[in-house]
Design a protein around this motif. Structure first.
Motif, PDB file in Angstrom:
ATOM      1  N   ASP A  67      -5.462  14.808   0.758  1.00  0.00           N
ATOM      2  CA  ASP A  67      -4.958  15.121  -0.579  1.00  0.00           C
ATOM      3  C   ASP A  67      -4.425  13.882  -1.287  1.00  0.00           C
ATOM      4  N   ASN A  68      -4.329  12.764  -0.568  1.00  0.00           N
ATOM      5  CA  ASN A  68      -3.856  11.515  -1.176  1.00  0.00           C
ATOM      6  C   ASN A  68      -4.472  10.351  -0.407  1.00  0.00           C
ATOM      7  N   THR A  69      -4.416   9.185  -1.018  1.00  0.00           N
ATOM      8  CA  THR A  69      -4.916   7.998  -0.323  1.00  0.00           C
ATOM      9  C   THR A  69      -4.047   6.803  -0.673  1.00  0.00           C
ATOM     10  N   GLU A  70      -3.880   5.893   0.280  1.00  0.00           N
ATOM     11  CA  GLU A  70      -3.177   4.644   0.028  1.00  0.00           C
ATOM     12  C   GLU A  70      -4.160   3.542  -0.362  1.00  0.00           C
ATOM     13  N   ARG A  71      -5.437   3.899  -0.484  1.00  0.00           N
ATOM     14  CA  ARG A  71      -6.475   2.907  -0.814  1.00  0.00           C
ATOM     15  C   ARG A  71      -7.242   3.349  -2.058  1.00  0.00           C
ATOM     16  N   GLU A  72      -6.515   3.403  -3.153  1.00  0.00           N
ATOM     17  CA  GLU A  72      -7.053   3.876  -4.427  1.00  0.00           C
ATOM     18  C   GLU A  72      -8.240   3.029  -4.905  1.00  0.00           C
ATOM     19  N   GLU A  73      -8.234   1.737  -4.543  1.00  0.00           N
ATOM     20  CA  GLU A  73      -9.323   0.850  -4.980  1.00  0.00           C
ATOM     21  C   GLU A  73     -10.673   1.291  -4.422  1.00  0.00           C
ATOM     22  N   THR A  74     -10.664   1.993  -3.273  1.00  0.00           N
ATOM     23  CA  THR A  74     -11.947   2.456  -2.715  1.00  0.00           C
ATOM     24  C   THR A  74     -12.523   3.599  -3.540  1.00  0.00           C
ATOM     25  N   ILE A  75     -11.679   4.254  -4.328  1.00  0.00           N
ATOM     26  CA  ILE A  75     -12.152   5.312  -5.231  1.00  0.00           C
ATOM     27  C   ILE A  75     -12.570   4.699  -6.566  1.00  0.00           C
TER      28      ILE A  75
ATOM     29  N   ASN B 252      -0.148  -4.823  -5.632  1.00  0.00           N
ATOM     30  CA  ASN B 252       0.724  -5.756  -6.365  1.00  0.00           C
ATOM     31  C   ASN B 252       1.623  -4.992  -7.341  1.00  0.00           C
ATOM     32  N   THR B 253       1.023  -4.052  -8.050  1.00  0.00           N
ATOM     33  CA  THR B 253       1.778  -3.250  -9.024  1.00  0.00           C
ATOM     34  C   THR B 253       2.852  -2.416  -8.330  1.00  0.00           C
ATOM     35  N   ASN B 254       2.502  -1.815  -7.191  1.00  0.00           N
ATOM     36  CA  ASN B 254       3.492  -1.028  -6.434  1.00  0.00           C
ATOM     37  C   ASN B 254       4.704  -1.880  -6.082  1.00  0.00           C
ATOM     38  N   LEU B 255       4.451  -3.109  -5.648  1.00  0.00           N
ATOM     39  CA  LEU B 255       5.551  -3.995  -5.245  1.00  0.00           C
ATOM     40  C   LEU B 255       6.381  -4.428  -6.454  1.00  0.00           C
ATOM     41  N   ARG B 256       5.706  -4.770  -7.548  1.00  0.00           N
ATOM     42  CA  ARG B 256       6.454  -5.154  -8.760  1.00  0.00           C
ATOM     43  C   ARG B 256       7.312  -3.994  -9.248  1.00  0.00           C
ATOM     44  N   ASN B 257       6.752  -2.790  -9.198  1.00  0.00           N
ATOM     45  CA  ASN B 257       7.511  -1.606  -9.629  1.00  0.00           C
ATOM     46  C   ASN B 257       8.714  -1.340  -8.735  1.00  0.00           C
ATOM     47  N   SER B 258       8.653  -1.846  -7.497  1.00  0.00           N
ATOM     48  CA  SER B 258       9.792  -1.705  -6.577  1.00  0.00           C
ATOM     49  C   SER B 258      10.784  -2.854  -6.716  1.00  0.00           C
ATOM     50  N   GLY B 259      10.521  -3.769  -7.653  1.00  0.00           N
ATOM     51  CA  GLY B 259      11.483  -4.836  -7.946  1.00  0.00           C
ATOM     52  C   GLY B 259      11.241  -6.152  -7.249  1.00  0.00           C
ATOM     53  N   PHE B 260      10.082  -6.312  -6.574  1.00  0.00           N
ATOM     54  CA  PHE B 260       9.816  -7.575  -5.881  1.00  0.00           C
ATOM     55  C   PHE B 260       9.261  -8.613  -6.859  1.00  0.00           C
ATOM     56  N   GLN B 261       9.692  -9.854  -6.658  1.00  0.00           N
ATOM     57  CA  GLN B 261       9.290 -10.945  -7.544  1.00  0.00           C
ATOM     58  C   GLN B 261       7.893 -11.440  -7.191  1.00  0.00           C
TER      59      GLN B 261
ATOM     60  N   ILE C 285       0.853  -1.197   0.000  1.00  0.00           N
ATOM     61  CA  ILE C 285       0.000   0.000   0.000  1.00  0.00           C
ATOM     62  C   ILE C 285       0.887   1.243   0.000  1.00  0.00           C
ATOM     63  N   ARG C 286       0.530   2.241  -0.798  1.00  0.00           N
ATOM     64  CA  ARG C 286       1.315   3.482  -0.857  1.00  0.00           C
ATOM     65  C   ARG C 286       0.406   4.706  -1.031  1.00  0.00           C
ATOM     66  N   SER C 287       0.730   5.774  -0.296  1.00  0.00           N
ATOM     67  CA  SER C 287       0.046   7.051  -0.512  1.00  0.00           C
ATOM     68  C   SER C 287       0.932   8.025  -1.282  1.00  0.00           C
ATOM     69  N   GLY C 288       2.259   7.778  -1.266  1.00  0.00           N
ATOM     70  CA  GLY C 288       3.197   8.713  -1.891  1.00  0.00           C
ATOM     71  C   GLY C 288       3.478   9.940  -1.040  1.00  0.00           C
ATOM     72  N   ASP C 289       2.992   9.961   0.187  1.00  0.00           N
ATOM     73  CA  ASP C 289       3.109  11.140   1.060  1.00  0.00           C
ATOM     74  C   ASP C 289       4.066  10.837   2.209  1.00  0.00           C
ATOM     75  N   LEU C 290       5.302  11.300   2.068  1.00  0.00           N
ATOM     76  CA  LEU C 290       6.320  11.017   3.076  1.00  0.00           C
ATOM     77  C   LEU C 290       6.201  11.894   4.315  1.00  0.00           C
ATOM     78  N   THR C 291       5.200  12.775   4.356  1.00  0.00           N
ATOM     79  CA  THR C 291       4.955  13.514   5.609  1.00  0.00           C
ATOM     80  C   THR C 291       4.177  12.643   6.595  1.00  0.00           C
ATOM     81  N   MET C 292       3.635  11.531   6.106  1.00  0.00           N
ATOM     82  CA  MET C 292       2.869  10.627   6.976  1.00  0.00           C
ATOM     83  C   MET C 292       3.806   9.564   7.548  1.00  0.00           C
ATOM     84  N   PRO C 293       3.884   9.449   8.884  1.00  0.00           N
ATOM     85  CA  PRO C 293       4.729   8.394   9.468  1.00  0.00           C
ATOM     86  C   PRO C 293       4.359   7.011   8.944  1.00  0.00           C
ATOM     87  N   GLU C 294       3.054   6.806   8.681  1.00  0.00           N
ATOM     88  CA  GLU C 294       2.595   5.499   8.200  1.00  0.00           C
ATOM     89  C   GLU C 294       3.245   5.121   6.870  1.00  0.00           C
ATOM     90  N   GLU C 295       3.472   6.113   6.015  1.00  0.00           N
ATOM     91  CA  GLU C 295       4.076   5.822   4.716  1.00  0.00           C
ATOM     92  C   GLU C 295       5.512   5.337   4.881  1.00  0.00           C
TER      93      GLU C 295
END
Length: 365
Positions: free
Chosen positions: A303-311, A157-166, A126-136
């Motif tokens: 301004d961002n969400t880590e749960r894009e599927e809910t949108i 899944n896509t976020n993890l693949r893009n980060s190089g995970f198999q 899960i990613r929000s892209g917001d490094l001001t959030m401790p959770e991120e």
């Protein structure tokens, strides 16, 4: 024999691990030789987490409480790591299972990996892209050393693949929070008290706000509450309020007869209100998942969400933190023109079963 240590640090974490414990217990009854220890890091002291809480969730009380609450984030992380290292040295498992994105998730993952113990992350990717959030930061660091990711969506899944995970490390299983929601729905109960007595089902709002961006600047908080009051046209707004937020509201003189501030509610009471609400206004991520599955309109003040599927597939809309943008969204809810839940893949109440089957496969007798 698979030996697992399951870690939870805050009340929502226990909601996420309860179905996993039930699935393990079911496999044990069917003869699988696996064992688990449940560890509460003590990150959040919560008076609602009494014996009744564990009884309601039908899970055992934790085998140990590490007492890692209080202090700054660094102090808390350090306290949990010291105590968890001792726990793992005394009770070494094959795998440590962490959930979500709280301080405990990060601290226990690092501790396990330094002892060469495998880590599984429920809600990995899960990613929000917001490094001001401790959770991120917690998510990113935990995922960087995780052995098995149990993911809630194709986006993760896509976020993890893009980060190089198999792919062999990524297990798309669904959402254990929804397992709990669906299991507990028959037990939802109306809260007691005068505030709730005259609520008309489907004709009130539920609101939660706790993020500093929304509640810590007085003028901004006032503008947001004023915009909400205007857009909801006098309908009751149930607002279970954090003590800090209540103090801020008092100081800026917010006083509206339909803004009904209450003590924090139990899981069963809060979700009773959500299920029967006209709409939800929140800055929480988890509530957007539950509101979506219950097909309740959800407005997110972030301004961002880590749960894009809910949108994309749920009932959530990301409005942002500018009060001026709120009006058209509230009008759509008031007019009954909100989108409906489309169904999010594998959010079907069987996620924990899938997780435990994978664990048994990876860590056989």
């Amino acid at each position: 024999m698979g030996k697992f240590t399951i870690v939870a640090g805050a009340r929502p974490n226990f909601m996420k691990i309860a179905p996993i414990i039930h699935a393990i217990q079911k496999q044990q009854k069917e003869g699988a030789k696996l064992t688990f220890r449940l560890i509460h890091t003590g990150q959040h002291y919560d008076k609602k987490m009494s014996g009744d809480f564990f009884e309601q969730l039908n899970i055992p009380e934790p085998d140990a409480n590490l007492g890692g609450g209080g202090g700054t984030q660094a102090e808390q992380t350090a306290a949990i790591m010291v105590a968890f290292e001792k726990e793992l040295l005394e009770n070494r498992p094959d795998l440590v299972l962490v959930v979500g994105d709280v301080t405990s998730t990060l601290a226990c993952s690092i501790t396990a990996k330094k002892l060469q113990i495998d880590v599984a992350h429920v809600e990995g990717g899960i990613r929000s892209g917001d490094l001001t959030m401790p959770e991120e930061i917690n998510r990113m660091v935990t995922d960087s050393i995780t052995d098995h990711f149990f993911t809630t969506s194709e986006i993760a899944n896509t976020n993890l693949r893009n980060s190089g995970f198999q792919d062999e490390k990524i297990h798309f299983v669904g959402n254990t929070m929804i397992d709990t929601l669906l299991a507990q729905m028959p037990h939802f109960k109306k809260p007691e008290g005068a505030v709730f007595e005259n609520l008309e089902l489907g004709n009130y709002f539920v609101m939660t706000m706790h993020r500093p961006a929304n509640v810590d600047q007085e003028h901004k908080l006032k503008a947001m509450i004023d915009a909400i009051l205007e857009g909801t046209e006098g309908l009751p707004i149930i607002f279970p309020v954090h003590p800090r937020t209540a103090k801020n509201l008092k100081e800026i003189g917010i006083n509206a007869p339909n803004l009904l501030m209450t003590e924090p509610l139990s899981y069963l009471e809060f979700n009773y209100l959500v299920k029967n609400a006209k709409g939800v206004i929140t800055d929480s991520g988890g509530i957007t998942e539950e509101a979506s599955v219950m097909n309740v309109p959800c407005i997110t003040l972030r301004d961002n969400t880590e749960r894009e599927e809910t949108i994309q597939l749920g009932t959530n809309e990301l409005v942002g933190t500018d009060p001026k943008k709120l009006k058209p969204y509230l009008k759509k809810v008031m007019d009954g023109n909100w989108k409906s839940y489309q169904g999010i893949p594998l959010w079907d109440g069987k996620t924990a079963e899938r997780i435990v089957k994978i664990l048994i496969d990876k860590y056989p007798d």
